[in-house]
Every structure is written in structure tokens, then in C-alpha cells.
Design a protein around this motif. Structure first.
Motif, short mmCIF file in Angstrom:
data_model
loop_
_atom_site.label_atom_id
_atom_site.label_comp_id
_atom_site.label_asym_id
_atom_site.label_seq_id
_atom_site.Cartn_x
_atom_site.Cartn_y
_atom_site.Cartn_z
N LEU A 42 -2.65 -2.14 -2.61
CA LEU A 42 -2.89 -1.81 -3.96
C LEU A 42 -2.56 -3.49 -4.83
O LEU A 42 -1.89 -4.12 -4.01
CB LEU A 42 -2.04 -0.95 -4.71
CG LEU A 42 -2.41 0.55 -4.51
CD1 LEU A 42 -1.51 1.17 -5.46
CD2 LEU A 42 -3.69 0.61 -4.85
N LEU A 43 -3.91 -3.76 -5.63
CA LEU A 43 -3.42 -5.27 -6.23
C LEU A 43 -2.30 -5.13 -7.31
O LEU A 43 -1.88 -3.98 -7.75
CB LEU A 43 -4.78 -5.51 -7.09
CG LEU A 43 -5.78 -5.89 -6.34
CD1 LEU A 43 -7.02 -6.36 -7.21
CD2 LEU A 43 -5.45 -7.01 -5.25
N VAL A 51 -1.37 -10.30 -6.27
CA VAL A 51 -1.08 -10.37 -4.69
C VAL A 51 -1.45 -8.79 -4.29
O VAL A 51 -1.90 -8.13 -4.98
CB VAL A 51 0.59 -10.32 -4.48
CG1 VAL A 51 1.05 -11.82 -4.73
CG2 VAL A 51 1.08 -9.21 -5.26
N TRP A 52 -1.77 -8.92 -2.81
CA TRP A 52 -1.81 -7.52 -2.41
C TRP A 52 -0.57 -6.74 -1.86
O TRP A 52 0.17 -7.41 -1.25
CB TRP A 52 -2.73 -7.57 -1.12
CG TRP A 52 -3.85 -8.16 -1.12
CD1 TRP A 52 -4.40 -9.34 -1.22
CD2 TRP A 52 -5.22 -7.21 -1.44
NE1 TRP A 52 -5.79 -9.55 -1.33
CE2 TRP A 52 -6.43 -8.22 -1.62
CE3 TRP A 52 -5.34 -6.00 -1.79
CZ2 TRP A 52 -7.54 -7.79 -1.94
CZ3 TRP A 52 -7.06 -5.47 -2.00
CH2 TRP A 52 -7.88 -6.49 -2.14
N LEU A 53 -0.13 -5.51 -2.47
CA LEU A 53 1.02 -4.94 -2.07
C LEU A 53 0.63 -3.94 -1.27
O LEU A 53 -0.17 -3.01 -1.45
CB LEU A 53 1.57 -4.49 -3.55
CG LEU A 53 2.02 -5.32 -4.82
CD1 LEU A 53 2.39 -4.73 -5.87
CD2 LEU A 53 3.01 -6.33 -4.08
N ALA A 67 4.30 -8.33 0.18
CA ALA A 67 3.36 -9.19 -0.75
C ALA A 67 2.33 -10.03 -0.14
O ALA A 67 3.10 -11.02 0.38
CB ALA A 67 3.91 -9.41 -1.99
N VAL A 68 1.08 -9.98 -0.03
CA VAL A 68 0.16 -10.80 0.44
C VAL A 68 -0.84 -11.40 -0.69
O VAL A 68 -1.24 -10.80 -1.43
CB VAL A 68 -0.68 -10.37 1.61
CG1 VAL A 68 -1.81 -11.18 2.14
CG2 VAL A 68 0.28 -9.61 2.41
N LEU A 120 -11.79 -3.80 -8.80
CA LEU A 120 -11.06 -3.71 -7.68
C LEU A 120 -9.40 -3.36 -7.93
O LEU A 120 -8.86 -4.22 -8.69
CB LEU A 120 -11.05 -4.90 -6.91
CG LEU A 120 -10.25 -5.08 -5.44
CD1 LEU A 120 -11.14 -4.09 -4.69
CD2 LEU A 120 -10.58 -6.44 -5.05
N VAL A 121 -8.95 -2.19 -7.12
CA VAL A 121 -7.78 -1.91 -7.43
C VAL A 121 -6.88 -1.86 -6.23
O VAL A 121 -5.53 -1.65 -6.27
CB VAL A 121 -7.45 -0.34 -8.07
CG1 VAL A 121 -8.22 -0.39 -9.45
CG2 VAL A 121 -7.98 0.66 -7.12
#
Length: 795
Positions: A42-43, A51-53, A67-68, A120-121
Motif C-alpha cells: 500500500l502507498l 513509499v511502498w509499505l 518501506a520501499v 493508485l493506492v
């Protein structure tokens, strides 16, 4: 696709939180696509960055970080394209999916974007390790991605609302309780720790700094709770300097959330880890007057501080100001107590002319009001300064290793007629001259001290001596303490001068009693005088000729003759423990067993591969394929060595006794389930067949003791029993025991029944030989008299 949309939706709706729903999505897609590993993202935002979580992963893959960054590798392409993507493993560089940790071969890597109203989520990441993932397969999964996006977004909204409600309730309860906590102590040092820890707990931040106002209008960092490398405890900021100094000057709170803010950039200068990204700075005001400044640094969840956080910190600062005001009142009362104690000390040093007693009072009594670790006085004698008294020592040996550095630095300080005050804060020595900084850097490194203060003791007729104080705290002296020392130094100078003048009167206190006794003796009858003289002569003959055994004694403590540690040769978890504390064990006996499953599995795998290789050799020989047989023979030899290595590692999982003895580790049976590192102690084995009794011999008697002498020991646990042995070793180095220097005579005792246990205490005596009765009875006073005469006349 065999996924039922209705059943999928029902399963998602059965869970309310993000992670359970994400796990359902990952598990269903992984079950549908065999040979795949699925991760759900998820964002989100951390430290003002998208970040991507990662919320769930299934299969043999994991994400290296929670986180990415948004535009990282293949995930970055999903963020830009917002459409299903399929990457072939052979066309992908490892850096493109560096956020994944997998040992499988990546055949294909696919992404399903999670969109909600074209926004985008999140994304679903599918890693194929067996076959390529077709684009048609992703297209078929799009309806389920839409359902998953709505479900995950709803769960995230629900969690945010719930967490915000819980955070509000928590803060209300903490604010209700915080005033009571702050009022629980009036000790300034304890109060600062309480305020720092409580504020950090409520604000949920990385660190809280408490700056207190100083007499020169600057603020000093008096306490730091947590980790903040951008502010060093003990540092000061003038009014208008830095963030804390600026708030102390204006009295207005600050909320900093922009990392590009010049003030944050300046604060983070030279700092790599733990940089301040978000900061709250509020003043502590008591009835409009500034008391100090509080800083809150970086929220723990990675978000930024907001106005609500600023309001909460301001509210708690008001409560803290009241507690700090009360603590300052207590400090004022203590100043009055300090003055009363000073009057008492002054009375003690002026009420006697005994120089030794006066010196002990000067170096010991002020410790009740001044927090120093050690004080010392050097008195001027014929143009030289002699170290005469040290805190905690009744006798001073300037050549002892503990005293020599102090004596050297005090001799140097005595050359100055000014006050010397040197401190070390961190690695920096605070002194004006470079030579002074170098000298005290070495001295502080050798002694562990962090502050040195010396002042000359002088009157109208010249120097009497020099007084110094040392502490492990560089800020141990406050202005009030320095004022006390100045008054004490003046009174001590007068008292010491009077005591020295009285002591210089030759033999006045000795000759008068002697002459009086002579007059009384000559006034006796002649017969009575003859009887007394005869008895005296007989006593002299007895003391000079009759032999008596000379024994030296001291406190005794039992120690085991030998002890060894049982340490694992491998890292692992203790599976079984076969012994208990006090159990007798034999050399090589298994005491415990580490969890062997991994090593048994490795052994079984190696044996299986070895047997397979042997079969391949035989098969090749049967088919007259000697080349293949040679290759397989090499493989068989390799796996044979692996089998032997696995057996050796499996054998190391057993912890064995290194010698015969008794298990002395308390509750060793509770080690089951504990993880041990390589070399970490599991248990201790003591050899109880013999015992060593350490008899503490005073340094005055240490020269008489030597190995091989007979010794007896009486232990408190066996009041009616005497243990006999011989001195095995005399310790080559003395130790301090109750302010006295002692050497240890180590007496070896046979202990076949094990009744003598380590740690028992008692009294020991060592027979050093036969000597005349006079030597045995009066040896100590004669030696003391000789040492005094030698100190006066010897060379």
C-alpha cells in the motif's frame, strides 16, 4: 480463473484490518498461480516521502525493508504506468528488484496496480519461479484487484480512525496522570528524568531535550531522553543562538517540519544518522518567567509533528514548569543546610590542635555538602609539598599506584598561587593552556576522573599547603559550592598553621609524664623498688629468651581449587538440560543438548546424497561408463566428507563436562529454550575435591608468609571444626580491603567429602615460626615505633 468474486469479497469483508485482508489477497492469488510468491503493498508516507509499505507476503520471498521508496526499480514503473506489468526474469537486472530477498530463480515478475477511482493506492507483486506469467492471466485478475483495492483502502481508513481515537484517549489519560507523576519527586535530577521519559512517551518521538536557564541567560541541555545526535548533553546556547536559544529569547514556540528549513539544516550539520526531520520547541514558563526550553525530535512513526502535537507539548510544559519551580525551592532550602553544615565543619577543625585529626576532617567532612569523590591536602614542609591526607585513607602512601598520579598532579598544582579548575566534557578538556590540557587529558584517562579543582592555602606568613577536590562529574561544583570552599579554605589555613606551630614544641607532651613517674618511683621504699626491678629483669629475660610460635591471621574466604566454564561450540537453542545445580558430574558426561534438528537434517541430507552418488557410481560401472563413474566417485567422496562434517557438527550440539566436579550454576535447568551464542557460558563446573582458602594477611605481616607454611582455618559454617593445610601461594600483588592493604595466603585444603564450599567465610591463621616471646608480643608496636623514628631520622 477459478477465483469466485463473491467468495473473495466475503472473505475480505470478514476481516476489518489491513494486514489480514492483505494476507487473504496474497494467499488466494498464490494458490491460484502455482509456483509463485505474492507480496501486497500500500502507498504511504514516511518523513514527508511517498513509499511502498509492504503489508503481506506469501511464498519463498520477503521484502528487505518495511518501506520501499516510491520510484524504486520495478515498483517505480508501476507507480508511473499504473497498469498491469509483466517482466521476464532473463531481461531483469538484480538491481531492479533489489527490494526483494529470494533464493529462487526469478522466471517472471508481474504487478497488478490497486486503483480506487483512478487513484493508485497500492500494488500486488507476483514472482514466478517455475514458468512465465502471461499478460492474459493478469488481465483476468484485474476485477479481483479492484475488489482488493477497495477492501484494503477501507481497512486503512478504519485503522487510521481507530488509531487516532486511541491516540486521543491515550493522550487524555496521560495528561491526566502526568501532573501526579511530575509531583512525585522534588529531586531535580530525578525530576528531569521523569519529565523527559514522560514527554517522550506521550509525544511518541525519538528524543526529548530539556534545556534549563542558567544565571548568564543562556540555556543548558540538562537532560536528554532518547537519541538525538544533533544536540549534545551538557552543551549550552546563548540567548538567540540556535533553536533552544532562540525560543528562550522570544518565548514563542516553534514547529519545524520542512527539512529544507535553514534552521534544521544548521542543526543537522555534520550528522549522518538520526538527523532531525521534524522538531517541536516550546518554552517552559513559570508565571511569565522563563525556566527553560523543551524540544521534541522526530516522531517514531515517521510522520511529521502538527499543530495538535504543539498544543499537547505546550500543555505539558506548563505542568513541568510547576514541578521544576518546586524542585528549585528545595534546592534553595538545601543551600541553607549547606551553610549549617559548613558551620559544623568549621567548628570541628578549629576545636583541636591534633594535626592528623584536622587533616582527616578537612578532606572528609565537606563530602556531606559537596559531591566530590576524592579530596587531598599537601602541606608545605621546608620548601617542598608533602601529600598529607586523602579522602577515605587513614595513612597515605604517595608511592602506591592509586596515589602516585594524584601526588604528581598535586605537586604540579602547588606551584601555582591561583585556583585551578579543569574539566573534561566528552573528549574535550576545558583549560586555557595547551600544556594543561595535555597533562589533564592523560590524568583523566588514567584515573577516570572528569574534574579537578585546587586552591592554595595561604596566610600572611606564606603558604601552608594546597587543597584539591576530584569528581567523576565535570559539573560537580556549583557557584554555591565554590563559595563554601573559599570560606573553608580560609578557616583551614588558620587551623593548620596553629596545629603546626603547636606540634613544633619539642617533646612537651612526652617529657612531663615521664619525669612525674620517675619522681613517684624514687619515693617508694627500697625493698619495693628492688622487688619491682627483679620482676622487670625476669620479664626481660622471659621476653628475650623464651620462644613462642608466631602466627599471623586474617579473614578467610573459601574459593574452589579449580573451575571451568561449559561453553557451546555452536550457536543455537538449548533443547534439553540433564543436570541440576549441585549435581556431581564426570568428565565427558553430557550436561545438555542444543536443538539438533538443523544438524540432523543436514546429516540426513548429506547421507542421502552420498548414497545417491554411490549408487550412480555402481550404475556407471555396471554400464562400463568409466568416465561417468569417475565423476560420480568424486561426488561420492565430496558427500562423504560432508557426512563426516555433519556428524561432527551434530556431536557438538551436546554440551559435555570438561572435568569431574559439581555443577555450580544456579537454576541451570531453566536454560532449556534459551539461545546461546558461540562461546557464551552455559554452566560452571567446580572441582570440590580440593578447596583453596584465601587468608587476608595485613601488609605489615606479609613479609613473614611464604609457601609451605602450616595453616589452620576455622569456618563460620563449622564452628567446632578446624581445617588444616599448607600455604600454596602468597599473592604477589596486594589489594585494598576495608581501607587496608592485604596480601592473600592461599591455603590448600583436602575436601574429599565436599563439605567445604566456595564462598564460606571464617578466620585463618598461618604459623610462620618460633620467635622470642618479646618479639611475638611486641612486634607490632616496635615496628610502628621504628617506622616513626625512621620517618623522622632515617635516610
Amino acid at each position: 480463473m477459478n477465483i469466485d468474486s463473491a467468495e473473495f469479497s466475503v472473505r475480505l469483508l470478514a476481516e476489518q484490518e489491513v494486514i489480514p485482508r492483505a494476507r487473504i489477497c496474497a494467499r488466494i492469488i498464490a494458490d491460484e498461480l502455482s509456483g509463485t510468491a505474492v507480496s501486497v503493498y500500500l502507498l504511504g508516507r514516511m518523513y514527508d516521502e511517498d513509499v511502498w509499505l509492504v503489508k503481506a507476503s506469501t511464498g519463498e520471498v520477503s521484502v528487505r525493508a518495511a518501506a520501499v521508496p516510491l520510484h524504486t526499480g520495478t515498483l517505480g514503473e508501476v507507480a508511473v504506468g499504473r497498469a498491469p506489468l509483466v517482466f521476464s526474469g532473463k531481461d531483469l537486472a538484480r538491481e531492479s528488484y533489489a527490494h526483494l530477498d529470494t533464493r529462487q530463480t526469478v522466471v517472471s515478475l508481474a504487478y497488478l496496480p490497486l486503483l480506487r477511482d483512478e487513484t493508485l493506492v497500492g500494488a500486488i507483486e507476483i514472482l514466478g519461479s517455475e514458468e512465465e506469467i502471461e499478460e492474459e492471466t493478469l488481465e483476468a485478475l484485474l476485477p479481483f484487484a479492484t475488489i482488493a483495492a477497495a477492501a484494503l483502502l477501507g481497512a486503512a481508513t478504519y485503522e487510521a480512525e481507530r488509531n487516532e481515537s486511541l491516540r486521543s484517549l491515550t493522550r487524555l489519560s496521560q495528561l491526566y496522570d502526568i501532573e501526579k507523576v511530575f509531583s512525585s519527586t522534588l529531586e531535580m535530577d530525578e525530576l528531569l528524568v521523569l519529565i523527559g521519559s514522560k514527554l517522550r512517551e506521550v509525544m511518541e518521538c525519538q528524543a526529548v531535550n530539556i534545556w534549563l536557564l542558567q544565571p548568564d541567560e543562556s540555556v543548558k541541555l540538562s537532560h536528554q531522553a532518547g537519541f538525538d545526535p544533533t544536540a549534545r548533553p551538557g552543551s549550552s546556547q546563548a540567548a538567540g543562538e540556535g533553536l533552544a536559544g532562540g525560543v528562550s529569547d522570544t518565548g514563542e514556540a516553534l514547529l519545524l517540519t520542512d527539512v529544507e528549513d535553514e534552521r534544521l539544516i544548521q542543526r543537522n550539520e555534520g550528522v549522518e544518522d538520526g538527523r532531525a526531520a521534524s522538531l517541536l520547541v516550546v518554552p517552559i514558563l513559570d508565571k511569565g518567567a522563563l525556566v527553560g526550553v523543551i524540544e521534541a525530535v522526530n516522531k517514531m512513526d515517521g510522520t511529521l509533528f502538527d499543530e495538535d502535537d504543539l498544543f499537547v507539548l505546550n500543555s505539558m510544559a506548563e505542568t513541568a514548569s510547576t514541578a521544576l519551580h518546586n524542585a528549585s525551592l528545595l534546592m534553595a532550602e538545601r543551600k541553607v543546610e549547606i551553610l549549617e553544615t559548613l558551620v559544623t565543619v568549621s567548628h570541628e577543625i578549629t576545636s583541636t590542635l591534633n594535626l592528623e585529626r584536622m587533616l582527616q576532617t578537612i578532606v572528609n567532612a565537606p563530602q556531606a555538602v559537596i559531591p566530590y569523590e576524592r579530596a587531598a591536602i599537601a602541606l608545605e614542609q621546608r620548601g617542598r609539598f608533602k601529600l598529607s591526607a586523602v579522602t577515605g585513607l587513614t595513612q597515605v602512601n604517595a608511592d602506591s599506584p592509586e596515589i602516585t598520579p594524584l601526588n604528581d598532579i598535586l605537586q604540579w598544582a602547588a606551584l601555582s598561587e591561583e585556583v585551578i579548575h579543569v574539566r573534561q566534557v566528552g573528549d574535550e578538556v576545558d583549560a586555557e593552556r595547551e600544556e594543561t590540557r595535555a597533562k589533564f587529558a592523560r590524568y583523566f584517562s588514567d584515573t577516570g576522573r572528569r574534574a579537578f579543582y585546587s586552591m592554595p592555602l595561604s596566610d600572611d606568613t606564606g603558604r601552608v599547603g594546597v587543597l584539591c577536590l576530584e569528581s567523576d562529574d565535570p559539573d560537580f561544583l556549583s557557584p554555591a559550592h565554590i563559595e563554601i570552599l573559599e570560606v573553608l579554605a580560609g578557616q583551614a589555613t588558620v587551623a593548620l598553621r596553629n596545629a603546626q606551630m603547636y606540634k613544633e614544641v619539642p617533646f612537651i607532651s612526652v617529657l612531663e609524664p615521664v619525669l612525674e613517674r620517675k619522681r613517684k618511683f624514687m619515693a617508694m621504699e627500697k625493698r619495693r623498688r628492688s622487688l619491682i626491678l627483679t620482676a622487670a629483669a625476669a620479664a626481660v629475660i622471659f621476653l628475650g629468651i623464651f620462644p613462642l610460635p608466631l602466627r599471623v591471621d586474617g579473614n578467610a574466604v573459601v574459593a574452589p581449587a579449580r573451575r571451568l566454564q561449559v561453553q557451546p561450540e555452536i550457536e543455537g537453542v538449548v533443547g534439553k538440560v540433564y543436570v541440576r545445580e549441585g549435581q556431581v558430574v564426570s568428565r565427558g558426561e553430557v550436561l545438555a543438548e542444543m536443538d539438533p534438528w538443523d544438524y540432523r537434517s543436514a546429516l540426513a541430507e548429506a547421507e542421502s546424497k552420498y548414497q545417491t552418488a554411490v549408487l550412480q557410481v555402481n550404475h556407471s560401472l555396471a554400464g562400463n561408463d568409466t568416465g561417468e563413474a569417475g565423476v560420480q566417485r568424486v561426488q561420492a567422496d565430496y558427500w562423504k566428507t560432508e557426512v563426516d562434517r555433519a556428524k561432527e557438527l551434530l556431536d557438538r550440539t551436546q554440551l559435555r563436562a570438561p572435568m569431574d566436579g559439581v555443577v555450580s550454576t544456579a537454576h541451570v535447568e531453566n536454560f532449556a529454550g534459551r539461545r546461546l551464542q558461540h562461546g557464551e557460558s552455559f554452566a560452571e563446573i567446580m572441582d570440590t575435591s580440593q578447596a583453596i582458602v584465601d587468608v587476608a594477611i595485613d601488609d605489615v605481616d606479609a613479609g613473614l608468609v611464604r609457601p609451605g607454611l602450616n595453616a589452620v582455618t576455622k569456618l563460620n559454617s563449622y564452628a567446632t571444626k578446624t581445617f588444616r593445610g599448607k600455604v600454596a601461594v602468597v599473592s604477589p600483588k596486594g589489594e585494598m580491603q576495608h581501607d587496608d592493604r592485604v596480601f592473600f595466603a592461599r591455603v590448600a585444603l583436602e575436601n574429599p567429602s565436599g563439605v567445604i564450599r566456595a564462598g564460606m567465610e571464617g578466620r585463618g591463621k598461618v604459623t610462620v615460626g618460633w620467635y622470642p616471646a618479646g618479639y611475638v608480643l611486641f612486634r607490632r608496636p616496635v615496628m610502628w615505633t621504628y617506622s616513626r623514628l625512621w620517618s623522622w631520622f632515617g635516610w
